[in-house]
Write an enzyme that holds these catalytic residues in place. Structure first.
Site, PDB file in Angstrom:
ATOM      1  N   HIS A   1       0.934  -1.156   0.100  1.00  0.00           N
ATOM      2  CA  HIS A   1      -0.046  -0.043  -0.009  1.00  0.00           C
ATOM      3  C   HIS A   1       0.979   1.082   0.050  1.00  0.00           C
ATOM      4  O   HIS A   1       1.067   1.849   0.906  1.00  0.00           O
ATOM      5  CB  HIS A   1      -1.028  -0.203   1.176  1.00  0.00           C
ATOM      6  CG  HIS A   1      -1.988   0.742   1.173  1.00  0.00           C
ATOM      7  ND1 HIS A   1      -2.273   1.518   0.038  1.00  0.00           N
ATOM      8  CD2 HIS A   1      -3.126   1.018   2.011  1.00  0.00           C
ATOM      9  CE1 HIS A   1      -3.525   2.323   0.208  1.00  0.00           C
ATOM     10  NE2 HIS A   1      -4.028   1.929   1.682  1.00  0.00           N
TER      11      HIS A   1
ATOM     12  N   GLN B   1      -0.196   4.864   1.023  1.00  0.00           N
ATOM     13  CA  GLN B   1      -0.392   4.653   2.374  1.00  0.00           C
ATOM     14  C   GLN B   1       0.833   5.198   3.301  1.00  0.00           C
ATOM     15  O   GLN B   1       1.054   6.188   4.004  1.00  0.00           O
ATOM     16  CB  GLN B   1      -0.889   3.736   3.112  1.00  0.00           C
ATOM     17  CG  GLN B   1      -1.579   3.767   4.542  1.00  0.00           C
ATOM     18  CD  GLN B   1      -2.352   4.832   4.797  1.00  0.00           C
ATOM     19  OE1 GLN B   1      -3.419   4.658   4.239  1.00  0.00           O
ATOM     20  NE2 GLN B   1      -2.301   5.599   5.707  1.00  0.00           N
TER      21      GLN B   1
ATOM     22  N   ASP C   1      -2.942  -1.639  12.407  1.00  0.00           N
ATOM     23  CA  ASP C   1      -3.795  -1.934  11.361  1.00  0.00           C
ATOM     24  C   ASP C   1      -4.812  -2.885  11.715  1.00  0.00           C
ATOM     25  O   ASP C   1      -4.458  -3.634  12.528  1.00  0.00           O
ATOM     26  CB  ASP C   1      -3.128  -2.090  10.021  1.00  0.00           C
ATOM     27  CG  ASP C   1      -3.932  -2.037   8.888  1.00  0.00           C
ATOM     28  OD1 ASP C   1      -5.168  -1.660   8.891  1.00  0.00           O
ATOM     29  OD2 ASP C   1      -3.642  -2.495   7.635  1.00  0.00           O
TER      30      ASP C   1
ATOM     31  N   CYS D   1      -3.942   3.602   9.521  1.00  0.00           N
ATOM     32  CA  CYS D   1      -4.179   3.915   8.271  1.00  0.00           C
ATOM     33  C   CYS D   1      -5.612   3.961   7.889  1.00  0.00           C
ATOM     34  O   CYS D   1      -6.155   4.741   7.018  1.00  0.00           O
ATOM     35  CB  CYS D   1      -3.624   2.755   7.166  1.00  0.00           C
ATOM     36  SG  CYS D   1      -4.193   0.779   7.589  1.00  0.00           S
TER      37      CYS D   1
ATOM     38  N   ARG E   1      -3.032  11.729   2.485  1.00  0.00           N
ATOM     39  CA  ARG E   1      -3.129  11.095   1.333  1.00  0.00           C
ATOM     40  C   ARG E   1      -3.294  11.752   0.158  1.00  0.00           C
ATOM     41  O   ARG E   1      -2.565  11.405  -0.951  1.00  0.00           O
ATOM     42  CB  ARG E   1      -4.426   9.745   1.424  1.00  0.00           C
ATOM     43  CG  ARG E   1      -4.060   8.574   2.504  1.00  0.00           C
ATOM     44  CD  ARG E   1      -3.033   8.041   2.123  1.00  0.00           C
ATOM     45  NE  ARG E   1      -3.463   6.991   0.766  1.00  0.00           N
ATOM     46  CZ  ARG E   1      -4.350   6.330   0.790  1.00  0.00           C
ATOM     47  NH1 ARG E   1      -4.675   5.628   1.623  1.00  0.00           N
ATOM     48  NH2 ARG E   1      -4.650   5.793  -0.442  1.00  0.00           N
TER      49      ARG E   1
HETATM   50  N1  NVA Z   1      -4.502  -3.746   5.818  1.00  0.00           N
HETATM   51  C1  NVA Z   1      -5.785  -3.270   5.300  1.00  0.00           C
HETATM   52  C2  NVA Z   1      -5.393  -1.892   5.090  1.00  0.00           C
HETATM   53  C3  NVA Z   1      -6.969  -1.198   4.641  1.00  0.00           C
HETATM   54  C4  NVA Z   1      -6.323   0.275   4.407  1.00  0.00           C
HETATM   55  C5  NVA Z   1      -6.430  -4.110   4.286  1.00  0.00           C
HETATM   56  O1  NVA Z   1      -5.754  -4.609   3.296  1.00  0.00           O
HETATM   57  O2  NVA Z   1      -7.684  -4.360   4.440  1.00  0.00           O
HETATM   58  N1   CP Z   2      -6.332   3.764   4.561  1.00  0.00           N
HETATM   59  C1   CP Z   2      -7.152   3.476   3.106  1.00  0.00           C
HETATM   60  O1   CP Z   2      -6.608   2.988   2.143  1.00  0.00           O
HETATM   61  O2   CP Z   2      -8.595   3.570   3.281  1.00  0.00           O
HETATM   62  P1   CP Z   2      -9.621   3.134   2.433  1.00  0.00           P
HETATM   63  O3   CP Z   2      -9.542   1.446   2.391  1.00  0.00           O
HETATM   64  O4   CP Z   2     -10.645   3.732   2.943  1.00  0.00           O
HETATM   65  O5   CP Z   2      -9.189   3.712   1.147  1.00  0.00           O
END
Ligand code: NVA
Ligand code: CP
Length: 329
Positions: A136, A139, A230, A269, A297
């Site tokens: 990600h 992020q 997270d 995040c 972001r």
């Molecule tokens: N680790 C989480 C981050 C969400 C922004 C996911 O992948 O669901």
């Molecule tokens: N942190 C993040 O990526 O949030 P969303 O899943 O809401 O985009």
């Protein structure tokens, strides 16, 4: 009107390691500049467009890209792929070749990192990873912008990750390795970050001077500038009570933050699962910077878009010229 100031070496952002150490700091600076005033850039992307394709839900990523690109006068088109994964109706490569004829950049949130790689390999336009199972990067860039805003010193300060060694954790490890700071990753046994991603980051850390520690000991958060957590189960990951059995000691609560120290920031995040990986008391505390992260972001992504779309390969005028040349061959 100021022009985009830098061009990135990579066409795409598939993961943080696509960015060189020399590219990350100027991006953070440019994001800070944008955050203070967008006026000089308000027409930069007039008549240009990006496509946002999402195989998973989103609040922050979708809104920050849509509203962010509008700040430059551009158009963002959202494609909902939550019920029809990319690569089923037609190949990922054909999908990419279609999009490159209409738009200037693909922003993709996908189940598998291999889809990002497939799009990046097939489309001539930049592809930005807006989250995959493994990374990600947007992020992590926003998070380091937030850390710097709060006084984080790459040479002396350390970031602590607590919880699942997931996609966000991987991107933060790659950022730490890139900027040369300390990072302690604390996970339950069995939830450590991907070994090959850690190995690749360690190779960069050797050159940047970063120190990256992977441990199962929550006491290692002591003295961290910030504690980051997270969700314990990421989107697309199977819910497993058995896997989560060992997670309780890794909840970020008042006791864990006390171990970190009274000045330690709290980061997440989002979305947060209050009462699981973090308590209300911590996420609602004065040390929590979660909404700064969310705001940033947009600014860091916009800095990225300025720099990626500045390349001649993605300039619509250059594309038209190439198409005319092909037609007259
Ligand atoms: N680790 C989480 C981050 C969400 C922004 C996911 O992948 O669901
Ligand atoms: N942190 C993040 O990526 O949030 P969303 O899943 O809401 O985009």
């Amino acid at each position: 009107m100021p022009e985009p100031t830098r061009r990135l070496g990579s066409k795409d952002l598939t993961r943080v390691l696509d960015l060189s150490p020399g590219e990350v700091l100027p991006l953070l600076d440019q994001a800070r500049l944008l955050k203070s005033d967008y006026t000089p850039w308000r027409d930069t992307f007039r008549q240009r467009s990006i496509v946002l394709l999402f195989e998973k839900p989103s609040l922050r990523t979708r809104v920050s890209f849509e509203i962010g690109f509008a700040r430059f006068g551009g158009t963002a088109v959202y494609l909902d792929h939550q019920n029809n994964p990319i690569g089923v109706r037609e190949t990922v490569a054909d999908y990419g070749h279609n999009l490159e004829r209409w738009c200037d950049c693909i922003v993709a949130r996908v189940m598998k990192q291999s889809t990002i790689q497939g799009l990046a390999a097939s489309a001539e336009i930049p592809v930005i990873n807006a989250l995959s199972d493994l990374h990600h990067p947007c992020q992590a860039l926003a998070d380091f912008m937030t850390l710097v805003e709060h006084g984080f010193d790459f040479h002396h300060d350390r970031l602590a990750w607590v919880g699942d060694g997931n996609n966000v954790c991987h991107s933060l490890i790659e950022m730490a390795a890139t900027v040369g700071c300390g990072m302690t990753v604390v996970t339950p046994p069995g939830a450590e970050p991907d070994a090959s991603i850690v190995r690749e980051a360690q190779a960069r850390a050797c050159r940047s001077g970063a120190s990256i520690e992977i441990t199962n000991d929550p006491a290692r958060v002591a003295g961290a500038f910030a504690v980051y957590t997270d969700a314990w189960t990421s989107m697309g990951q199977a819910e497993s009570a058995a896997r989560l059995k060992g997670f309780a000691p890794y909840q970020v609560n008042a006791a864990l933050m006390a171990t970190a120290g009274p000045k330690s920031l709290f980061m997440h995040c989002l979305p947060a699962h209050r009462g699981e990986e973090v308590t209300d008391q911590v996420i609602d505390s004065a040390n929590s910077v979660v909404f700064d992260q969310a705001e940033n972001r947009m600014h860091i992504q916009n800095a990225l878009l300025l720099n990626l779309l500045a390349t001649p390969a993605t300039d619509p005028l250059a594309r038209n010229a190439r198409a005319s040349a092909r037609a007259s061959e």
